[in-house]
Write a protein that holds these residues in place. Sequence first.
Motif, PDB file in Angstrom:
ATOM      1  N   SER A 276     -29.413 -13.950  -8.579  1.00 58.93           N
ATOM      2  CA  SER A 276     -28.697 -13.706  -9.840  1.00 58.93           C
ATOM      3  C   SER A 276     -27.234 -14.145  -9.750  1.00 58.93           C
ATOM      4  O   SER A 276     -26.486 -14.013 -10.709  1.00 58.93           O
ATOM      5  N   GLY A 277     -26.825 -14.624  -8.572  1.00 62.81           N
ATOM      6  CA  GLY A 277     -25.434 -15.065  -8.419  1.00 62.81           C
ATOM      7  C   GLY A 277     -24.512 -13.966  -7.900  1.00 62.81           C
ATOM      8  O   GLY A 277     -23.317 -14.191  -7.731  1.00 62.81           O
ATOM      9  N   ALA A 278     -25.061 -12.769  -7.638  1.00 64.29           N
ATOM     10  CA  ALA A 278     -24.225 -11.655  -7.153  1.00 64.29           C
ATOM     11  C   ALA A 278     -23.855 -11.862  -5.679  1.00 64.29           C
ATOM     12  O   ALA A 278     -24.677 -12.335  -4.880  1.00 64.29           O
ATOM     13  N   ALA A 279     -22.624 -11.486  -5.327  1.00 64.61           N
ATOM     14  CA  ALA A 279     -22.129 -11.666  -3.961  1.00 64.61           C
ATOM     15  C   ALA A 279     -22.930 -10.805  -2.979  1.00 64.61           C
ATOM     16  O   ALA A 279     -23.225  -9.640  -3.252  1.00 64.61           O
ATOM     17  N   VAL A 280     -23.296 -11.375  -1.826  1.00 70.40           N
ATOM     18  CA  VAL A 280     -24.064 -10.662  -0.804  1.00 70.40           C
ATOM     19  C   VAL A 280     -23.193 -10.344   0.418  1.00 70.40           C
ATOM     20  O   VAL A 280     -23.045  -9.185   0.808  1.00 70.40           O
ATOM     21  N   ARG A 281     -22.578 -11.375   1.022  1.00 71.47           N
ATOM     22  CA  ARG A 281     -21.697 -11.145   2.183  1.00 71.47           C
ATOM     23  C   ARG A 281     -20.855 -12.394   2.442  1.00 71.47           C
ATOM     24  O   ARG A 281     -21.229 -13.494   2.031  1.00 71.47           O
ATOM     25  N   PRO A 282     -19.710 -12.214   3.153  1.00 73.82           N
ATOM     26  CA  PRO A 282     -18.903 -13.378   3.494  1.00 73.82           C
ATOM     27  C   PRO A 282     -19.699 -14.296   4.421  1.00 73.82           C
ATOM     28  O   PRO A 282     -20.524 -13.827   5.210  1.00 73.82           O
ATOM     29  N   SER A 283     -19.433 -15.605   4.324  1.00 79.21           N
ATOM     30  CA  SER A 283     -20.133 -16.556   5.200  1.00 79.21           C
ATOM     31  C   SER A 283     -19.131 -17.592   5.714  1.00 79.21           C
ATOM     32  O   SER A 283     -18.021 -17.225   6.104  1.00 79.21           O
ATOM     33  N   GLY A 284     -19.502 -18.874   5.733  1.00 80.49           N
ATOM     34  CA  GLY A 284     -18.682 -19.916   6.362  1.00 80.49           C
ATOM     35  C   GLY A 284     -17.228 -19.906   5.912  1.00 80.49           C
ATOM     36  O   GLY A 284     -16.926 -19.760   4.732  1.00 80.49           O
ATOM     37  N   ARG A 285     -16.339 -20.059   6.894  1.00 82.28           N
ATOM     38  CA  ARG A 285     -14.901 -20.060   6.623  1.00 82.28           C
ATOM     39  C   ARG A 285     -14.251 -21.029   7.601  1.00 82.28           C
ATOM     40  O   ARG A 285     -14.605 -21.036   8.784  1.00 82.28           O
ATOM     41  N   GLU A 286     -13.325 -21.839   7.095  1.00 81.15           N
ATOM     42  CA  GLU A 286     -12.722 -22.841   7.982  1.00 81.15           C
ATOM     43  C   GLU A 286     -11.354 -23.224   7.448  1.00 81.15           C
ATOM     44  O   GLU A 286     -11.080 -23.075   6.256  1.00 81.15           O
ATOM     45  N   SER A 287     -10.491 -23.681   8.348  1.00 82.34           N
ATOM     46  CA  SER A 287      -9.194 -24.170   7.892  1.00 82.34           C
ATOM     47  C   SER A 287      -8.771 -25.311   8.802  1.00 82.34           C
ATOM     48  O   SER A 287      -9.259 -25.453   9.929  1.00 82.34           O
TER      49      SER A 287
END
Length: 181
Positions: free
Chosen positions: A79-90
Motif C-alpha cells: 500500500s506504500g506504507a513505510a516498513v523500515r529504514p533500508s539502504g543509505r549511502e553518502s
Amino acid sequence: MHEAAQENPFPDSRVLGEGPRPHPWLDPVLPLLGRWQGEGRGEYATLEQGFRYRQEITFSHDGRPFLCYEARAWLIDESGAAVRPSGRESGWWRVTPDATLEVLLAHPTGIVETYVGRAAGAECEMETEGVARTPLAKEVTGTRRHYAVRDGDLTVTQFMAAVGQPMQRHLTARLRAVPTL
Ligand code: HEM
C-alpha cells in the motif's frame, strides 16, 4: 574560553542560481542538482521475493568540481506504507574536464566503493574500480550504476555482484524533483 561559532561562509547549494556559481566542470552533471524522491523495486537471486522502497537523493555543490551526494531509502509495503529504514549511502561525485566521473560512496553496512564512469547528455554511467569492506560486511565485489534525468524524472538502476552471485540487477527507481527545504 570558547570562540563564538561562525556561519560557514561557503555553504552548499542544491538550487541553480542560489549560492556559489557551479564550477564549469560540473556542467554535464548539473541536471542532477537538487532533491529527488520516488519509488523503486529491488530484487536479487538470493532473495525469495522482491521488495519495494522509497528513496530520497540530494546532490549539492560548494563551487568546486564535485557534487556532494546523499541517499536514504526505506522499505514500503504494497500500500506504500513505510516498513523500515533500508539502504543509505553518502559520498562525492568528482567530475573532470572531459566529463569523466570519479565517485566515492560509503555505506553504513561496512562497504566503501570507488567508481569510474562518464556523464553525457543528462546520463551518468559508472562501474566500481574498488570495493573495500570491513570484516563483518557482506561480500560485495562489484557494482554498476546508471542515472538518467528525463522529463523531470531521475531513474536510477544498480547492478551488483555479491555473495557469490554474478553481476545482476539489485535496484531500479524513478524519482521526481521535489522542492528543497
Ligand atoms: C536503495 C538502496 C537499497 C535498498 C532499498 C536495499 C534493500 C535490500 C534488501 C531489502 C535486501 C534483503 C535483505 C534485507 O531485508 O535487508 C538487500 C540485500 C542486500 N543488499 Fe541491498 N539495498 C540497497 C542498496 C544496496 C547497496 C548500495 C548495496 C551494495 C553496496 C547492497 C547490497 C546488498 C547485499 C550484499 C545484500 C544481501 C544479499 C544476500 O545476502 O542475500 N544493497 N538489499
